[in-house]
Enzyme design. Sequence first.
Site, PDB file in Angstrom:
ATOM      1  N   LYS A 130       0.830  -1.208   0.000  1.00 29.31           N
ATOM      2  CA  LYS A 130       0.000   0.000   0.000  1.00 29.31           C
ATOM      3  C   LYS A 130       0.868   1.264   0.000  1.00 29.31           C
ATOM      4  O   LYS A 130       0.667   2.187  -0.784  1.00 29.31           O
ATOM      5  CB  LYS A 130      -0.944  -0.021   1.211  1.00 29.31           C
ATOM      6  N   GLY A 183       0.940  19.483 -13.511  1.00 34.29           N
ATOM      7  CA  GLY A 183       0.177  20.611 -12.991  1.00 34.29           C
ATOM      8  C   GLY A 183       0.643  20.997 -11.607  1.00 34.29           C
ATOM      9  O   GLY A 183       1.848  21.111 -11.347  1.00 34.29           O
ATOM     10  N   CYS A 187      -3.807  11.158   1.195  1.00 35.53           N
ATOM     11  CA  CYS A 187      -3.039   9.899   1.129  1.00 35.53           C
ATOM     12  C   CYS A 187      -1.635  10.049   0.556  1.00 35.53           C
ATOM     13  O   CYS A 187      -0.662   9.712   1.213  1.00 35.53           O
ATOM     14  CB  CYS A 187      -3.814   8.877   0.319  1.00 35.53           C
TER      15      CYS A 187
HETATM   16  C1  UDX Z   1      -4.855   7.922  -3.775  1.00 35.53           C
HETATM   17  C2  UDX Z   1      -4.613   6.618  -4.540  1.00 35.53           C
HETATM   18  O1  UDX Z   1      -4.778   6.844  -5.942  1.00 35.53           O
HETATM   19  C3  UDX Z   1      -5.560   5.517  -4.055  1.00 35.53           C
HETATM   20  O2  UDX Z   1      -5.256   4.303  -4.705  1.00 35.53           O
HETATM   21  C4  UDX Z   1      -5.396   5.378  -2.549  1.00 35.53           C
HETATM   22  O3  UDX Z   1      -6.272   4.406  -2.029  1.00 35.53           O
HETATM   23  C5  UDX Z   1      -5.642   6.698  -1.861  1.00 35.53           C
HETATM   24  O4  UDX Z   1      -4.753   7.687  -2.383  1.00 35.53           O
HETATM   25  P1  UDX Z   1      -6.642   9.890  -3.893  1.00 35.53           P
HETATM   26  O5  UDX Z   1      -5.924  10.515  -2.749  1.00 35.53           O
HETATM   27  O6  UDX Z   1      -8.124   9.821  -3.861  1.00 35.53           O
HETATM   28  O7  UDX Z   1      -6.162   8.367  -4.115  1.00 35.53           O
HETATM   29  O8  UDX Z   1      -6.237  10.720  -5.188  1.00 35.53           O
HETATM   30  P2  UDX Z   1      -5.532  10.419  -6.581  1.00 35.53           P
HETATM   31  O9  UDX Z   1      -6.540  10.256  -7.635  1.00 35.53           O
HETATM   32  O10 UDX Z   1      -4.502   9.364  -6.453  1.00 35.53           O
HETATM   33  O11 UDX Z   1      -4.817  11.826  -6.811  1.00 35.53           O
HETATM   34  C6  UDX Z   1      -3.868  12.293  -5.865  1.00 35.53           C
HETATM   35  C7  UDX Z   1      -3.365  13.648  -6.245  1.00 35.53           C
HETATM   36  O12 UDX Z   1      -2.532  13.583  -7.384  1.00 35.53           O
HETATM   37  C8  UDX Z   1      -4.448  14.670  -6.575  1.00 35.53           C
HETATM   38  O13 UDX Z   1      -4.095  15.896  -5.974  1.00 35.53           O
HETATM   39  C9  UDX Z   1      -4.407  14.769  -8.073  1.00 35.53           C
HETATM   40  O14 UDX Z   1      -4.823  16.035  -8.542  1.00 35.53           O
HETATM   41  C10 UDX Z   1      -2.918  14.562  -8.335  1.00 35.53           C
HETATM   42  N1  UDX Z   1      -2.626  14.011  -9.669  1.00 35.53           N
HETATM   43  C11 UDX Z   1      -3.109  12.799 -10.046  1.00 35.53           C
HETATM   44  C12 UDX Z   1      -1.801  14.728 -10.530  1.00 35.53           C
HETATM   45  O15 UDX Z   1      -1.337  15.830 -10.199  1.00 35.53           O
HETATM   46  N2  UDX Z   1      -1.498  14.198 -11.741  1.00 35.53           N
HETATM   47  C13 UDX Z   1      -1.958  12.989 -12.144  1.00 35.53           C
HETATM   48  O16 UDX Z   1      -1.627  12.566 -13.271  1.00 35.53           O
HETATM   49  C14 UDX Z   1      -2.799  12.263 -11.272  1.00 35.53           C
END
Ligand code: UDX
Length: 441
Positions: free
Chosen positions: A207, A256, A263
């Site tokens: 994880k 970005g 998380c």
């Molecule tokens: C994350 C994990 O993806 C998930 O598997 C875990 O259980 C919990 O943590 P989450 O925190 O909901 O999920 O968000 P996620 O979709 O992973 O995005 C995290 C951050 O990365 C966001 O701020 C998002 O804007 C940013 N991000 C994501 C980017 O800047 N670029 C990307 O290409 C993808």
Amino acid sequence: MSMRLGFFGTGYAGLVTSVGLAEVGHTVTAIDKDPDIVARLSDGTPTIHEPGLPELLIANLEAGRLRFTTQAEDAVSMSDIIFLCVGTPSRADGRADLSQVEEVARTIAPLLDDYKLIVEKSTVPARTAYWIDWTIRRLAGSECEFDVASNPEFLREGSAVRDFLQPDRIIIGADTERARSLLLDLYEPSFHCPIVMTSVTTAELIKHVANTFLASKISFINMVSDLCEELGVDVATVAKGIGLDPRIGSHFLHAGLGFGGSCLPKDLSALMKVAEDHGVDVSLLKEVERINTTRVDRLLAKVERALWVMRNKVIAVLGVAFKADTDDVRGAPSLAVVPRLHRAGAVLRVYDPAAVRNLERLYPPDDRLTYMESALEAVRDAHALVILTDWDEVRSLMRTPIIVDGRNLFEPAEMQATGFEYYSLGRGEATFRTERQRVRI
Ligand code: UDX
């Protein structure tokens, strides 16, 4: 086979997982210490903004497969498997704060009557299961029968219900045959994805490593985006060009403002601490973290370059959630951008389709900070518009960048330079169509 499940904690992971397992037919009792949360959930009102959750919550309450309580005794005595879904926030030193996990272990210990399987869902550092086991054994006595397993969740906020019902994999970390077969019985009949069976410590590590890898991928593409800017190249095209290689993959290459949320930043720093504690060099991950924290500085430098003097400039801030489809502002760039623009003297009009109330609690409105009810209201008369969240609503504000200016308000050359398809009266337009095509390539 329907199983009886208990959940400690009704945050994102706890609520979505308990509702999801009730949906596939299990009988679920979820505990939260907060009677207000229990009352709201029992009433069918979700405490988080998550697409698809309200419908499933109500359906499973009505079907009698799901109930919420403040009483730990009920959940323990009526469950075969007990899931730990309490928070593991960051401590000031970056380590995971495991006090809520310990508290649940101490609560469960005296309540254990017959065999229970205790499962970590919360994201915890490797070897936490040993401490849970040790705590319960110390308090409950050595003859007490239980196992501790790890079954991490990979739910993304905003698509957590779908991620739960259609997972890409399930990780079962169990060190005994009994624990392994109970968790297989729970998942195998309803979920048709790869199930990876591991030791408990491996599952805990998977994880942390998964979220750290995702964070690293984002910082990598953000570093590349800085180079693209210097070279006059579009990072989205570079991401597409590399992402089609299946060894790289096209997801999580969106450059970005960097990663936020509850998380990725927390798990990255927790894994660094675990690694450091074991003498492993974490300089690679420190750089991932550093690149991420500088994203906001970069954005603010651009705002300043565009506006020069910030004092009394009206700035519309669109989106304050850490990402689209959530009301969560934890770790969001808005937490840094809004106060810094405010301190610089700007007049802020802030809008978010779901998260405004959560930001308002942290930064109450004043004469230079107003929370708006709509995006259009926020951008009216603004000197600049700053986008912090990838909401579809914001994207659709200008789905096609076409302006037909019936009053010749703008300079055609300036609009052309900004990439708009700009039509006005009596000032020619063919060249602008050509420009737009060029921009699109
Ligand atoms: C994350 C994990 O993806 C998930 O598997 C875990 O259980 C919990 O943590 P989450 O925190 O909901 O999920 O968000 P996620 O979709 O992973 O995005 C995290 C951050 O990365 C966001 O701020 C998002 O804007 C940013 N991000 C994501 C980017 O800047 N670029 C990307 O290409 C993808």
